[in-house]
Design a protein around this motif. Sequence first.
Motif, PDB file in Angstrom:
ATOM      1  N   THR A  20      18.351  24.647  73.731  1.00 23.95           N
ATOM      2  CA  THR A  20      17.994  25.080  72.420  1.00 23.95           C
ATOM      3  C   THR A  20      18.959  24.721  71.408  1.00 23.95           C
ATOM      4  O   THR A  20      18.669  24.758  70.340  1.00 23.95           O
ATOM      5  N   THR A  21      19.819  23.960  71.921  1.00 19.42           N
ATOM      6  CA  THR A  21      20.881  23.621  70.556  1.00 19.42           C
ATOM      7  C   THR A  21      20.705  21.893  70.724  1.00 19.42           C
ATOM      8  O   THR A  21      19.693  21.434  70.478  1.00 19.42           O
ATOM      9  N   SER A  22      21.771  21.260  70.464  1.00 13.96           N
ATOM     10  CA  SER A  22      21.900  19.922  70.773  1.00 13.96           C
ATOM     11  C   SER A  22      22.922  19.291  71.394  1.00 13.96           C
ATOM     12  O   SER A  22      23.619  19.946  71.710  1.00 13.96           O
ATOM     13  N   PHE A  23      22.690  17.973  72.112  1.00 12.78           N
ATOM     14  CA  PHE A  23      23.286  17.191  72.783  1.00 12.78           C
ATOM     15  C   PHE A  23      23.200  15.884  72.705  1.00 12.78           C
ATOM     16  O   PHE A  23      22.769  15.248  73.716  1.00 12.78           O
ATOM     17  N   ASP A  24      23.559  15.397  71.630  1.00 14.67           N
ATOM     18  CA  ASP A  24      23.325  14.113  71.241  1.00 14.67           C
ATOM     19  C   ASP A  24      24.027  13.078  72.071  1.00 14.67           C
ATOM     20  O   ASP A  24      23.480  11.716  72.263  1.00 14.67           O
ATOM     21  N   THR A  25      25.292  13.403  72.646  1.00 14.71           N
ATOM     22  CA  THR A  25      26.087  12.546  73.625  1.00 14.71           C
ATOM     23  C   THR A  25      25.256  12.301  74.803  1.00 14.71           C
ATOM     24  O   THR A  25      25.126  11.312  75.627  1.00 14.71           O
ATOM     25  N   LEU A  26      24.356  13.374  75.414  1.00 12.53           N
ATOM     26  CA  LEU A  26      23.592  13.238  76.303  1.00 12.53           C
ATOM     27  C   LEU A  26      22.424  12.351  76.270  1.00 12.53           C
ATOM     28  O   LEU A  26      22.277  11.391  76.731  1.00 12.53           O
ATOM     29  N   VAL A  27      21.743  12.647  75.276  1.00 15.53           N
ATOM     30  CA  VAL A  27      20.598  11.387  74.682  1.00 15.53           C
ATOM     31  C   VAL A  27      21.011  10.347  74.528  1.00 15.53           C
ATOM     32  O   VAL A  27      20.396   9.270  75.058  1.00 15.53           O
ATOM     33  N   VAL A 112      27.544  17.995  81.674  1.00 17.21           N
ATOM     34  CA  VAL A 112      28.273  19.126  80.944  1.00 17.21           C
ATOM     35  C   VAL A 112      28.474  18.603  79.582  1.00 17.21           C
ATOM     36  O   VAL A 112      28.888  17.544  79.467  1.00 17.21           O
ATOM     37  N   ASN A 113      28.124  19.406  78.822  1.00 22.10           N
ATOM     38  CA  ASN A 113      28.523  19.337  77.366  1.00 22.10           C
ATOM     39  C   ASN A 113      30.274  19.386  77.133  1.00 22.10           C
ATOM     40  O   ASN A 113      30.456  20.728  77.012  1.00 22.10           O
ATOM     41  N   GLU A 114      30.883  18.355  77.072  1.00 23.45           N
ATOM     42  CA  GLU A 114      32.414  18.738  76.904  1.00 23.45           C
ATOM     43  C   GLU A 114      32.932  19.300  75.380  1.00 23.45           C
ATOM     44  O   GLU A 114      33.982  19.589  74.949  1.00 23.45           O
ATOM     45  N   ASP A 115      31.845  19.123  74.519  1.00 21.33           N
ATOM     46  CA  ASP A 115      32.109  19.517  72.986  1.00 21.33           C
ATOM     47  C   ASP A 115      32.218  20.927  72.806  1.00 21.33           C
ATOM     48  O   ASP A 115      32.298  21.225  71.669  1.00 21.33           O
ATOM     49  N   LEU A 116      31.421  21.791  73.765  1.00 17.32           N
ATOM     50  CA  LEU A 116      31.458  22.925  73.544  1.00 17.32           C
ATOM     51  C   LEU A 116      32.695  23.807  73.386  1.00 17.32           C
ATOM     52  O   LEU A 116      33.666  23.552  74.333  1.00 17.32           O
ATOM     53  N   MET A 117      32.902  24.552  72.835  1.00 13.86           N
ATOM     54  CA  MET A 117      34.325  25.413  72.255  1.00 13.86           C
ATOM     55  C   MET A 117      34.431  26.164  73.553  1.00 13.86           C
ATOM     56  O   MET A 117      35.417  26.186  74.271  1.00 13.86           O
ATOM     57  N   ASP A 118      33.538  27.039  74.134  1.00 13.77           N
ATOM     58  CA  ASP A 118      33.796  27.930  75.450  1.00 13.77           C
ATOM     59  C   ASP A 118      33.033  27.253  76.643  1.00 13.77           C
ATOM     60  O   ASP A 118      31.937  27.333  76.720  1.00 13.77           O
ATOM     61  N   ASN A 119      33.879  26.453  77.261  1.00 19.62           N
ATOM     62  CA  ASN A 119      33.090  25.541  78.264  1.00 19.62           C
ATOM     63  C   ASN A 119      32.925  26.091  79.606  1.00 19.62           C
ATOM     64  O   ASN A 119      33.671  25.391  80.547  1.00 19.62           O
TER      65      ASN A 119
END
Lengths: 178, 221
Positions: A20-27, A112-119
């Motif tokens: 539901t959010t974004s994850f540009d590094t994955l794309v 895994v999105n490493e940019d999330l604050m609460d990872n």
Amino acid sequence: MDDSDGSLKPRRIVFVTVGTTSFDTLVRAVDTHEVKEELSKRGYTDLVIQMGRGSYIPTTSSGEDGSLNVEYFTFSSSIADNLKEASLVISHAGSGSIFETLRLGKPLIVVVNEDLMDNHQSELAEELAERKHLFYARPQTLYNIIATMNLDTLIPYESGDAVPVAKLINRFLGFPDD
Amino acid sequence: MTIHVMVILAVALMSVVLRIIFVIYWSSKPFQNKSTKPVSTLIILGSGGHTAEMLNLLSVLQVDRFCPRYYIAAATDNMSLQKASVYENQLADTVGGKIRETPQFMQIYRSREVGQSYITSIGTTIFAVAHALLLMMKIKPQVILCNGPGTCIPLCAIAFVFKVLGIRWSSIFYVESIARVKRLSLSGIILYKLHMADQLFVQWPQLQRKYPRAHYVGRLM
């Protein structure tokens, strides 16, 4: 290998979802020459990317030259159909899409999105990767995982059961056991 | 004069503390009377995976025991109430002609959005608590089912205050998300440490070892 008639070739879709959010590094990681070529080498024909609120627009391709057919969209009310059609799913680490994919028995790479604050999200993916239900990747390691993964090593996931917790709640409240 | 005031204050404080200890003690104890009377139930939907897990739990709970049902989701979460109403409609179809109390769906302001800094969370939390208080005075549920994230904290805190004040005794059940393998979520820790949840369930054995008052129930998903 040399089948030039695309319509006869069975489609093998790789579905990428960022949630539901974004994850540009994955794309971005998926939209690289090496990843697409490796997917193509492994017999996949289509790459469908759900890119969410991201600002990075992947390069589309009709796949006429024998390369991957690449499409993208931002959101859909339900990705269930995309998951059903897919032969391989590359997903963000949200538990919703992880379990939806595992329940369908589709091979899954969780990035895994490493940019999330609460990872905390990596916890679940790591645990399920340890139990060999999925492959675990970071955006930087995605290519390596795709290049080295062996789908036969994956163990099908057995769905959990909410009955035990329902029983405890009922007992606590003094409801009789059925 | 001042001594009298101080004595009165001290006695008042003591009785509040004793009442809180009493509430915490009895909250952890199962109900002794075997009852079959339905209980009004507040279901707090957390969005995304949280909502999916909650609906999974609802699908195995006896709907005639847990009614009427009130659903609350964050105001920014458009999907959860929709999913809950799909579930309720399916129930209505299967139960058919039986007269049932219609479920209610409500939205609440969130204390903290994903990614919001902890400092700005303070202001939004105060606002969320006020809104939660209004909703809770209206619902006064006997049972609260929640599984995080932060949306459930103001509601559970108010439910706890209601218990202390004797306004309503509600049983609070918190099911930690399956995504939490090694550590409880912030909501889970708050409810656990402050003894606000009557029962706190976890889905991985290593979590139960770390938080011994939690109950291990296996994976829900």
